[in-house]
Design a protein around this motif. Sequence first.
Motif, PDB file in Angstrom:
ATOM      1  N   PHE A  10      -2.595  -1.435  -7.602  1.00 23.12           N
ATOM      2  CA  PHE A  10      -1.573  -2.469  -8.538  1.00 23.12           C
ATOM      3  C   PHE A  10      -2.087  -3.694  -8.406  1.00 23.12           C
ATOM      4  CE2 PHE A  10       1.050   0.876  -6.635  1.00 23.12           C
ATOM      5  CZ  PHE A  10       1.356   1.853  -7.782  1.00 23.12           C
ATOM      6  N   PRO A  11      -1.482  -4.632  -9.413  1.00 19.21           N
ATOM      7  CA  PRO A  11      -2.144  -5.883  -9.525  1.00 19.21           C
ATOM      8  C   PRO A  11      -1.575  -6.094  -8.272  1.00 19.21           C
ATOM      9  CG  PRO A  11      -1.537  -5.380 -11.529  1.00 19.21           C
ATOM     10  CD  PRO A  11      -0.711  -3.751 -10.792  1.00 19.21           C
ATOM     11  N   GLU A  12      -0.312  -6.409  -7.317  1.00 21.58           N
ATOM     12  CA  GLU A  12       0.133  -7.310  -6.633  1.00 21.58           C
ATOM     13  C   GLU A  12      -0.117  -5.978  -4.929  1.00 21.58           C
ATOM     14  OE1 GLU A  12       2.561  -4.535  -8.415  1.00 21.58           O
ATOM     15  OE2 GLU A  12       2.624  -6.402 -10.195  1.00 21.58           O
ATOM     16  N   GLY A  13      -0.607  -5.301  -4.871  1.00 24.78           N
ATOM     17  CA  GLY A  13      -0.990  -4.993  -4.042  1.00 24.78           C
ATOM     18  C   GLY A  13      -1.583  -3.795  -3.857  1.00 24.78           C
ATOM     19  N   THR A  14      -1.564  -2.803  -2.951  1.00 30.24           N
ATOM     20  CA  THR A  14      -2.971  -1.902  -2.796  1.00 30.24           C
ATOM     21  C   THR A  14      -1.660  -0.681  -2.194  1.00 30.24           C
ATOM     22  OG1 THR A  14      -4.510  -2.609  -3.347  1.00 30.24           O
ATOM     23  CG2 THR A  14      -4.411  -0.128  -2.260  1.00 30.24           C
ATOM     24  N   LYS A  83       1.225 -11.520   2.777  1.00 34.18           N
ATOM     25  CA  LYS A  83       2.031 -12.629   4.390  1.00 34.18           C
ATOM     26  C   LYS A  83       0.899 -11.900   5.427  1.00 34.18           C
ATOM     27  CE  LYS A  83       6.850 -13.254   2.597  1.00 34.18           C
ATOM     28  NZ  LYS A  83       8.307 -13.099   2.668  1.00 34.18           N
ATOM     29  N   GLU A  84       0.599 -11.258   5.284  1.00 30.94           N
ATOM     30  CA  GLU A  84       0.457 -10.456   7.140  1.00 30.94           C
ATOM     31  C   GLU A  84      -0.984 -10.050   7.072  1.00 30.94           C
ATOM     32  OE1 GLU A  84       3.327  -9.310   9.548  1.00 30.94           O
ATOM     33  OE2 GLU A  84       3.727  -8.261   7.580  1.00 30.94           O
ATOM     34  N   LEU A  85      -1.821  -9.745   6.048  1.00 33.57           N
ATOM     35  CA  LEU A  85      -3.276  -9.268   6.056  1.00 33.57           C
ATOM     36  C   LEU A  85      -4.379  -9.833   5.164  1.00 33.57           C
ATOM     37  CD1 LEU A  85      -2.227  -5.737   4.914  1.00 33.57           C
ATOM     38  CD2 LEU A  85      -2.630  -6.991   6.883  1.00 33.57           C
ATOM     39  N   LEU A  86      -5.717 -10.105   5.668  1.00 36.83           N
ATOM     40  CA  LEU A  86      -6.177 -10.735   5.028  1.00 36.83           C
ATOM     41  C   LEU A  86      -7.625  -9.594   4.514  1.00 36.83           C
ATOM     42  CD1 LEU A  86      -6.038 -14.073   8.131  1.00 36.83           C
ATOM     43  CD2 LEU A  86      -5.570 -14.643   5.208  1.00 36.83           C
ATOM     44  N   GLY A  87      -7.491  -8.966   3.965  1.00 31.17           N
ATOM     45  CA  GLY A  87      -8.381  -7.533   3.763  1.00 31.17           C
ATOM     46  C   GLY A  87      -8.470  -6.719   4.730  1.00 31.17           C
ATOM     47  N   CYS A  88      -7.654  -6.624   5.682  1.00 29.03           N
ATOM     48  CA  CYS A  88      -7.283  -5.285   6.474  1.00 29.03           C
ATOM     49  C   CYS A  88      -6.148  -4.763   5.745  1.00 29.03           C
ATOM     50  CB  CYS A  88      -6.762  -5.850   7.762  1.00 29.03           C
ATOM     51  SG  CYS A  88      -7.552  -7.270   8.667  1.00 29.03           S
ATOM     52  N   ILE A  89      -6.590  -3.383   6.445  1.00 28.03           N
ATOM     53  CA  ILE A  89      -5.490  -2.094   6.539  1.00 28.03           C
ATOM     54  C   ILE A  89      -4.287  -2.066   7.383  1.00 28.03           C
ATOM     55  CG2 ILE A  89      -5.614   0.444   6.222  1.00 28.03           C
ATOM     56  CD1 ILE A  89      -8.501   0.173   6.157  1.00 28.03           C
ATOM     57  N   ALA A  90      -3.053  -2.156   6.863  1.00 28.11           N
ATOM     58  CA  ALA A  90      -1.819  -1.980   7.887  1.00 28.11           C
ATOM     59  C   ALA A  90      -1.201  -0.050   8.055  1.00 28.11           C
ATOM     60  CB  ALA A  90      -1.034  -3.067   8.011  1.00 28.11           C
ATOM     61  N   PRO A  91      -1.207   0.068   8.781  1.00 32.21           N
ATOM     62  CA  PRO A  91      -0.401   1.226   8.147  1.00 32.21           C
ATOM     63  C   PRO A  91       1.282   0.686   8.176  1.00 32.21           C
ATOM     64  CG  PRO A  91      -1.097   1.549  11.081  1.00 32.21           C
ATOM     65  CD  PRO A  91      -1.559   0.055  10.146  1.00 32.21           C
ATOM     66  N   VAL A  92       1.676   1.540   7.997  1.00 30.65           N
ATOM     67  CA  VAL A  92       3.234   2.111   7.993  1.00 30.65           C
ATOM     68  C   VAL A  92       4.041   2.589   8.060  1.00 30.65           C
ATOM     69  CG1 VAL A  92       3.442  -1.027   6.414  1.00 30.65           C
ATOM     70  CG2 VAL A  92       3.546   1.718   5.479  1.00 30.65           C
ATOM     71  N   THR A  93       5.553   3.423   8.326  1.00 22.66           N
ATOM     72  CA  THR A  93       5.490   4.413   8.456  1.00 22.66           C
ATOM     73  C   THR A  93       6.411   4.772   6.704  1.00 22.66           C
ATOM     74  OG1 THR A  93       6.958   3.854  10.833  1.00 22.66           O
ATOM     75  CG2 THR A  93       7.937   5.674   9.176  1.00 22.66           C
ATOM     76  N   LYS A  94       6.756   3.648   6.278  1.00 26.39           N
ATOM     77  CA  LYS A  94       7.045   3.488   4.683  1.00 26.39           C
ATOM     78  C   LYS A  94       6.956   2.180   4.303  1.00 26.39           C
ATOM     79  CE  LYS A  94      11.983   2.559   4.702  1.00 26.39           C
ATOM     80  NZ  LYS A  94      13.011   3.095   4.277  1.00 26.39           N
ATOM     81  N   HIS A  95       7.129   2.815   2.626  1.00 31.04           N
ATOM     82  CA  HIS A  95       6.877   1.827   2.060  1.00 31.04           C
ATOM     83  C   HIS A  95       7.658   1.244   1.029  1.00 31.04           C
ATOM     84  CE1 HIS A  95       2.592   4.437   0.195  1.00 31.04           C
ATOM     85  NE2 HIS A  95       2.145   2.711   0.923  1.00 31.04           N
ATOM     86  N   THR A  96       7.569   0.493   0.856  1.00 31.24           N
ATOM     87  CA  THR A  96       9.334  -0.476   0.768  1.00 31.24           C
ATOM     88  C   THR A  96       9.006  -1.523  -0.377  1.00 31.24           C
ATOM     89  OG1 THR A  96       9.128  -2.338   2.064  1.00 31.24           O
ATOM     90  CG2 THR A  96      10.168  -0.679   3.168  1.00 31.24           C
ATOM     91  N   GLY A  97       8.071  -1.549  -1.084  1.00 30.26           N
ATOM     92  CA  GLY A  97       7.818  -2.048  -2.527  1.00 30.26           C
ATOM     93  C   GLY A  97       5.960  -2.315  -2.177  1.00 30.26           C
ATOM     94  N   ILE A  98       5.622  -3.273  -3.663  1.00 33.64           N
ATOM     95  CA  ILE A  98       3.757  -2.733  -3.882  1.00 33.64           C
ATOM     96  C   ILE A  98       3.440  -3.843  -2.480  1.00 33.64           C
ATOM     97  CG2 ILE A  98       2.603  -3.344  -5.019  1.00 33.64           C
ATOM     98  CD1 ILE A  98       3.930  -0.544  -5.803  1.00 33.64           C
ATOM     99  N   GLY A  99       2.391  -2.941  -1.500  1.00 33.32           N
ATOM    100  CA  GLY A  99       2.237  -4.345  -0.862  1.00 33.32           C
ATOM    101  C   GLY A  99       2.544  -4.850   0.670  1.00 33.32           C
ATOM    102  N   LYS A 100       4.468  -3.271   0.645  1.00 34.07           N
ATOM    103  CA  LYS A 100       4.679  -3.772   1.673  1.00 34.07           C
ATOM    104  C   LYS A 100       5.709  -2.351   2.276  1.00 34.07           C
ATOM    105  CE  LYS A 100       7.044  -8.160  -0.791  1.00 34.07           C
ATOM    106  NZ  LYS A 100       8.362  -8.763  -0.570  1.00 34.07           N
ATOM    107  N   GLY A 101       6.636  -2.539   3.819  1.00 32.67           N
ATOM    108  CA  GLY A 101       5.992  -1.477   3.740  1.00 32.67           C
ATOM    109  C   GLY A 101       7.319  -2.112   5.472  1.00 32.67           C
ATOM    110  N   SER A 102       7.650  -0.559   6.388  1.00 33.97           N
ATOM    111  CA  SER A 102       7.883  -0.837   6.986  1.00 33.97           C
ATOM    112  C   SER A 102       7.686  -0.337   8.423  1.00 33.97           C
ATOM    113  CB  SER A 102      10.006  -0.645   6.937  1.00 33.97           C
ATOM    114  OG  SER A 102       9.654   1.271   7.102  1.00 33.97           O
ATOM    115  N   ALA A 103       8.037  -1.119   9.861  1.00 34.76           N
ATOM    116  CA  ALA A 103       8.250   0.267  11.038  1.00 34.76           C
ATOM    117  C   ALA A 103       6.428   0.225  11.373  1.00 34.76           C
ATOM    118  CB  ALA A 103       8.656   1.466  11.770  1.00 34.76           C
ATOM    119  N   SER A 104       5.401  -0.656  10.808  1.00 34.33           N
ATOM    120  CA  SER A 104       3.659  -0.541  10.990  1.00 34.33           C
ATOM    121  C   SER A 104       4.092  -0.230  12.521  1.00 34.33           C
ATOM    122  CB  SER A 104       3.839  -2.758  10.490  1.00 34.33           C
ATOM    123  OG  SER A 104       2.620  -1.979  10.669  1.00 34.33           O
ATOM    124  N   ARG A 105       4.256  -1.154  13.355  1.00 33.56           N
ATOM    125  CA  ARG A 105       4.004  -0.474  14.795  1.00 33.56           C
ATOM    126  C   ARG A 105       3.852   0.633  15.714  1.00 33.56           C
ATOM    127  NH1 ARG A 105       2.229  -5.452  17.458  1.00 33.56           N
ATOM    128  NH2 ARG A 105       3.063  -7.102  16.014  1.00 33.56           N
TER     129      ARG A 105
END
Length: 141
Positions: A10-14, A83-105
């Motif tokens: 998506f234009p705002e995130g992946t 806000k938190e990535l500089l090209g890296c990949i973040a695992p999340v428990t669920k998507h909450t929006g484009i480029g956003k998620g929850s319970a990443s740890r």
Amino acid sequence: MVLVLIRTYFPEGTQGFLEWNGTLVCYTIELPWLENQRRISCIPEGEYVLQKRFSPKFKWHLYLQNVPGRDFILIHPANDAKKELLGCIAPVTKHTGIGKGSASRIALQKLTTLIYAAMGCNEEVKIKIQSNPSTPIRMTR
């Protein structure tokens, strides 16, 4: 062992989801595709070897080796790609929006438990990144 990350751009995130042997491990968030520009783009599709990495900031996480034109691409916890990535990949428990998620740890713990077990058996672990065939927006090289 090969994990498969299937992305939707998506234009705002992946957005993505990570599978092993056809089973969902977790979801992922990343920056949008911006031609592999450092610090503002997700990385190119392809296959990368994973290795364990420790840092005081992220504790135990993962490092992707030999990413073209990039260095220190990690899989680490984050719930907001812009806000938190500089090209890296973040695992999340669920998507909450484009480029956003929850319970990443929690998602990272689930992922590293699986991967570190394979690495403990001297198995090479790779991540294969590909686009979702039904994606309306595709990455161009």
